[in-house]
Design an enzyme around this catalytic site. Structure first.
Site, PDB file in Angstrom:
ATOM      1  CG  ASP A  42      -2.450   4.799   8.267  1.00  0.00           C
ATOM      2  OD1 ASP A  42      -1.234   4.549   8.447  1.00  0.00           O
ATOM      3  OD2 ASP A  42      -2.994   4.718   7.154  1.00  0.00           O
ATOM      4  CB  SER A  90      -0.953   0.006   1.190  1.00  0.00           C
ATOM      5  OG  SER A  90      -0.235  -0.198   2.382  1.00  0.00           O
ATOM      6  CG  HIS A 114      -0.917   3.832   4.506  1.00  0.00           C
ATOM      7  ND1 HIS A 114      -1.585   3.059   5.425  1.00  0.00           N
ATOM      8  CD2 HIS A 114      -0.514   3.000   3.535  1.00  0.00           C
ATOM      9  CE1 HIS A 114      -1.584   1.797   5.020  1.00  0.00           C
ATOM     10  NE2 HIS A 114      -0.942   1.724   3.873  1.00  0.00           N
TER      11      HIS A 114
END
Ligand SMILES: *[C@@H]1O[C@H](CO)[C@@H](O)[C@H](O)[C@H]1NC(C)=O
Length: 362
Positions: free
Chosen positions: A340, A117, A343
């Site tokens: 998160d 990702s 990312h």
């Protein structure tokens, strides 16, 4: 370059008639001067972050195809400073990102990101940067299996993403799902590209229910588990062998995205009370990260030096380590309960990765 250089030397000879040891000094000064101005010879990965009011490089609201997990503003993030930092290399300036020029250079060609990702993060950033440069140009976004293809139809440029988190294969067998460290059949999808940007790291530490394999295999040896850093290194060696066997440098440029760092431990940035990136609104200023580089960087670099074919490391670890403010934190896919810090928000840090990539291919 050589011509004007020697003319310059002989003219300084003529006008000052310097003794030989002073000529050496003049030569060295000229060389230093030359290096400071040539971005191609400058280390683009050593530098600092500077506030720049002209940033970000695109308006994320004008990028209709960004996935929800990266659109921090849309998810409610109130501060905007994280979009306004420009990477300033110490020895030179980055040339401005020119999306139209990028598309012209790759007219009729295909670019593929391969990885997890974090590759998707960089792929989305690049498609937004390019779309922002040519907002009226037609595009087409399709997905087939693990491969997403963003096509700038007017230019015939394909910017693709192959989701392949380990680069090596996972095969379903009678015993279960086997992660085969020396098998890389997935490479069949990568062969005809004009530019490849690989990445793998974050999934090597997965354990428990989110680990997508049951056994790990090297040669004929099948085990339940092994040292994860050694597994990572073994897979990179397999990938390096694939590059050496399959890449034609006259056709394909190869990059490795580098290790994208996370921010879950404030001790590493001299803020021991921080358990994550939540509420971080400023980058670390300066060029040093107190916690040092993650060990995976060393493993990656030693794998890369063994490759014969030209592969360039997009060495984004340090510059990204400085950006504890750049993650979605509570404004990501996981919503207000999840955090998160792996990312990156878009617009944001991956735009700089692509900006540097652009400077490397000029
Ligand atoms: C955070 O980093 C410090 C310094 O390296 C280390 O001592 C500590 O164990 C780490 N904490 C966690 C929760 O990993």
């Amino acid at each position: 370059m050589k011509m004007s250089f020697s003319v310059y030397i002989s003219s300084s000879f003529a006008s000052f008639s310097l003794p030989p040891h002073k000529v050496v000094v003049v030569l060295l000064l000229l060389l230093l001067h030359h290096n400071a101005n040539a971005a191609s010879e400058c280390d683009l990965f050593t530098g600092r972050w500077e506030l720049d009011k002209s940033y970000p490089l695109y308006d994320p609201a004008a990028c209709p195809f960004i996935e929800r997990e990266f659109t921090c503003q849309k998810n409610g993030r109130p501060d905007l400073d994280y979009t306004k930092y420009r990477w300033q290399p110490l020895g030179c300036n980055l040339l401005r990102f020119d999306g139209q020029d990028f598309l012209e250079r790759f007219r009729g060609k295909s670019i593929m990101f391969v990885g997890d990702s974090l590759s998707r993060n960089q792929w989305q950033s690049l498609t937004c940067m390019l779309h922002f440069a040519v907002p009226d140009a037609e595009y087409d976004l399709t997905r087939q299996g693990d491969v997403s293809t963003f096509t700038f139809t007017d230019y015939g440029v394909k910017v693709m993403l192959d989701r392949n988190v380990y680069l090596v294969d996972i095969v379903r067998e009678k015993v279960g799902r086997v992660l085969k460290l020396d098998s890389i059949e997935g490479g069949k999808l990568w062969k005809d590209m004009d530019m490849l940007i690989f990445n793998t790291w974050h999934w090597w530490n997965r354990r428990g229910p989110s680990q997508p394999w049951d056994y790990i295999q090297v040669g004929t040896q099948i085990t339940k588990d092994m040292d994860r850093m050694l597994a990572f290194q073994t897979a990179l060696t397999t990938w390096a062998g694939w590059v050496d066997l399959n890449i034609d440098p006259a056709k394909t440029r190869v990059f490795f995205q580098g290790i994208s760092p996370s921010h879950y431990n404030g001790s590493l940035w001299n803020e021991p009370s921080a358990k994550s990136c939540v509420r971080e609104k400023q980058p670390l200023l300066g060029s040093k990260y107190p916690g040092g580089l993650p060990p995976a960087v060393g493993v990656l670099k030693s794998a890369l030096v063994k490759i014969t074919k030209p592969v360039k490391l997009l060495d984004i670890t340090l510059l990204s380590l400085l950006r504890k403010d750049g993650h979605p934190s509570i404004y990501g896919l996981t919503g207000p309960t999840g955090i998160d810090c792996s990312h990156w928000c878009l617009a944001g840090v991956p735009d700089t990765w692509n900006h540097i990539l652009y400077n490397l291919i000029l």
